[in-house]
Motif scaffolding. Structure first.
Motif, short mmCIF file in Angstrom:
data_model
loop_
_atom_site.label_atom_id
_atom_site.label_comp_id
_atom_site.label_asym_id
_atom_site.label_seq_id
_atom_site.Cartn_x
_atom_site.Cartn_y
_atom_site.Cartn_z
N LEU A 231 0.82 -1.08 0.09
CA LEU A 231 0.04 -0.43 0.11
C LEU A 231 0.55 1.24 0.17
CD1 LEU A 231 -2.77 -0.80 2.89
CD2 LEU A 231 -3.03 -0.51 0.34
N SER A 232 0.13 2.34 -0.51
CA SER A 232 1.21 3.24 -0.18
C SER A 232 0.90 3.70 1.28
CB SER A 232 0.07 4.42 -1.51
OG SER A 232 -0.97 5.11 -0.42
N ALA A 238 -3.47 5.38 6.90
CA ALA A 238 -4.63 5.48 6.92
C ALA A 238 -5.68 3.84 7.87
CB ALA A 238 -5.64 6.01 6.01
N PHE A 239 -5.13 3.00 7.26
CA PHE A 239 -5.58 2.14 7.88
C PHE A 239 -5.52 1.93 9.74
CE2 PHE A 239 -4.78 -2.87 7.85
CZ PHE A 239 -5.97 -3.96 7.88
N GLU A 240 -4.11 2.19 9.42
CA GLU A 240 -3.26 1.80 10.77
C GLU A 240 -4.05 2.41 12.29
OE1 GLU A 240 0.75 2.87 10.80
OE2 GLU A 240 1.21 0.60 9.75
N ARG A 241 -4.67 3.55 11.76
CA ARG A 241 -4.95 4.59 12.17
C ARG A 241 -6.83 4.17 12.63
NH1 ARG A 241 -3.88 10.62 9.74
NH2 ARG A 241 -2.12 10.78 11.11
#
Length: 357
Positions: A231-232, A238-241
């Motif tokens: 992923l970028s 964003a995914f981790e957040r």
């Protein structure tokens, strides 16, 4: 900010007055607003920011005690049924934060890892056994205290070690290794400490830990290795957040669901159970530090071991109790310990942060 302190004072006095008048429902709302207001106040001061989340949890727990019906059934389903999938997603998120390099600390500091894991699985079970021997709790409630002592530490301990400026690398390794050993050592200790005095399926307990923790963590590691690396940076952040936010909300919901389910039992033994959990937690910090120091670890590592020993994975313990069908009794101590350990852990971390290792 002085106005905020004044408002909090008014809320606290109002709570006392309303309780004295017997207006318990309104008093509960006022007390919840007090905790949430205190959390908002803490948010604006870097020193007190670690207390923000535990104070929010206390506010929500207050509503679950005064209005348990709000949390017992959602969407036509008992809310305790949501605990398992919530914890699985949280553990999956933990797996995405790990990397195989985190295990290098075993080779770098093998004595520290051995001492840390050994103390975690010796001190807390034995201290828990001592506490339930002193306090006369019902068997299943006492089993919940023992369960808290027998589970591994959680990711909250890593956060507290970061705040304390202690050995974070050692902290992550201890949490990971202890978690992977959980399916073996947690049921074993529960069998030793409880024996046949309470009907528990220890094989089911081992499978529950494997299903709740180990498999989701391994899935998270796999997803990170295969998918997240592609992923970028923006998408990955964003995914981790999202997973971080879900973990915070999910743990909060787990606590209030179990508190609501066991509200009546908690009212009858609440103060003594809180005292027992606090004693268990603080003795873990103290003995973890002292024994690590006696084993020759450096100051930074002693602080790490102290926090890892004292802060157990209350969410996991609550999940195990729920899977065993004992959320309203065996799950009470884990539900109390989760916010309590965050408050004491943050206090200890802030105190150590201002002192050199």
């Amino acid at each position: 900010m002085k106005n905020t302190i004044g408002i909090l004072g008014v809320l606290l006095v109002t709570f006392v007055v309303l309780t004295g008048w017997g207006a318990t429902s309104v008093a509960g709302i006022v007390l919840a607003l007090f905790w949430l207001g205190a959390a908002l106040y803490a948010r604006f001061f870097p020193t007190f920011q670690p207390f923000c989340y535990p104070l929010v949890v206390l506010g929500c727990v207050t509503t679950s005690m005064y209005f348990p019906g709000m949390y017992r059934v959602w969407f036509g389903q008992n809310t305790t049924d949501f605990v398992t999938p919530i914890l699985q997603v949280i553990m999956f998120g933990m797996g995405t934060q790990l990397a195989w390099k985190d295990f290098r600390q075993i080779a770098i500091q093998p004595w520290g890892v051995f001492i840390g894991v050994g103390l975690q699985f010796c001190v807390m079970p034995l201290v828990g056994f001592f506490i339930v021997s002193v306090f006369s709790f019902p068997k299943e409630v006492a089993a919940g205290i023992l369960l808290v002592g027998c589970v591994p530490s959680g990711i909250a301990s890593n956060v507290m070690n970061f705040l304390a400026r202690s050995n974070v690398a050692l902290s992550v390794t201890l949490t990971t290794v202890a978690t992977l050993l959980g399916p073996i050592l947690t049921p074993l200790w529960m069998k030793i400490l409880i024996g046949d005095t309470l009907e528990l399926d220890y094989t089911q307990m081992a499978w529950t830990i494997l299903n709740l923790v180990v498999l989701p963590i391994l899935a998270g590691l796999l997803v990170k290795s295969i998918f997240l690396s592609r992923l970028s940076e923006k998408a990955r952040i964003a995914f981790e957040r999202f997973l971080g936010f879900f973990s915070m909300v999910g743990l909060l919901l787990t606590i209030v669901f179990i508190n609501a389910a066991g509200r009546d039992a908690l009212l009858s033994i609440g103060f003594l159970l809180i005292l027992a959990c606090l004693l268990h937690n603080t003795l873990g910090y103290f003995l973890g530090y002292v024994l690590a120091k006696c084993c020759g670890l450096d100051e930074s590592s002693c602080r790490t071991v102290s926090i890892e020993v004292g802060m157990q994975n209350g969410g996991l313990a609550a999940g195990i109790a729920t899977q065993l069908g004992k959320a309203a009794t065996m799950g009470l101590a884990p539900a109390i310990c989760s916010p309590l350990m965050n408050i004491t852990g943050a206090s200890l971390a802030i105190w150590w942060r201002g002192r050199r290792s």
